[in-house]
Design an enzyme around this catalytic site. Structure first.
Site, mmCIF file in Angstrom:
data_model
loop_
_atom_site.group_PDB
_atom_site.id
_atom_site.type_symbol
_atom_site.label_atom_id
_atom_site.label_comp_id
_atom_site.label_asym_id
_atom_site.label_seq_id
_atom_site.Cartn_x
_atom_site.Cartn_y
_atom_site.Cartn_z
ATOM 1 N N ARG A 23 0.835 -1.214 0.000
ATOM 2 C CA ARG A 23 0.000 0.000 0.000
ATOM 3 C C ARG A 23 0.868 1.262 0.000
ATOM 4 O O ARG A 23 0.607 2.189 -0.764
ATOM 5 C CB ARG A 23 -0.959 -0.006 1.179
ATOM 6 C CG ARG A 23 -1.997 -1.124 1.085
ATOM 7 C CD ARG A 23 -2.840 -1.238 2.327
ATOM 8 N NE ARG A 23 -1.981 -1.529 3.468
ATOM 9 C CZ ARG A 23 -2.288 -1.271 4.736
ATOM 10 N NH1 ARG A 23 -3.455 -0.731 5.045
ATOM 11 N NH2 ARG A 23 -1.464 -1.562 5.713
ATOM 12 N N ASN A 41 -5.941 -3.214 2.258
ATOM 13 C CA ASN A 41 -5.846 -4.654 2.428
ATOM 14 C C ASN A 41 -7.255 -5.221 2.540
ATOM 15 O O ASN A 41 -8.132 -4.613 3.149
ATOM 16 C CB ASN A 41 -5.069 -5.000 3.696
ATOM 17 C CG ASN A 41 -3.579 -4.796 3.550
ATOM 18 O OD1 ASN A 41 -3.049 -4.739 2.444
ATOM 19 N ND2 ASN A 41 -2.893 -4.675 4.666
#
EC number: 3.6.1.7
Length: 94
Positions: A23, A41
């Site tokens: 990320r 996620n």
């Protein structure tokens, strides 16, 4: 001549993509691009990225993420969606 057509892509990345800085890397790869949306996620171990902006910038982000995380990604499933109004800058969602 470049086009400023707005597009939106929702990408589900599968592989060893959680716990590896995926990320944060996606956010880093998006620097300098005019994009909105998020990366997060998923409970099943995937990472979901929902990004929109000018076509050139969205496609550039997808290319940068694929190149920088290629060893971690087994599959990437990409869906085209209609752009949404009033989205926030590209960020990590919990």
């Amino acid at each position: 001549m470049s086009t400023h057509k707005q597009i939106r892509k929702v990408v589900r990345y599968r592989g060893h993509v959680q716990g590896v800085g995926f990320r944060a890397n996606a956010i880093h790869q998006g620097r300098g691009l005019t994009i909105q949306g998020f990366v997060r996620n998923e409970p099943d171990g995937d990472v979901l990225m929902d990004v929109q902006g000018p076509q050139e910038d969205v496609l550039e982000l997808l290319k940068r993420v694929a190149n920088s995380m290629e060893r971690k990604i087994n599959d990437a499933f990409i869906d085209d969606r209609a752009p949404l109004p009033d989205r926030e800058k590209f960020s990590i969602h919990p």
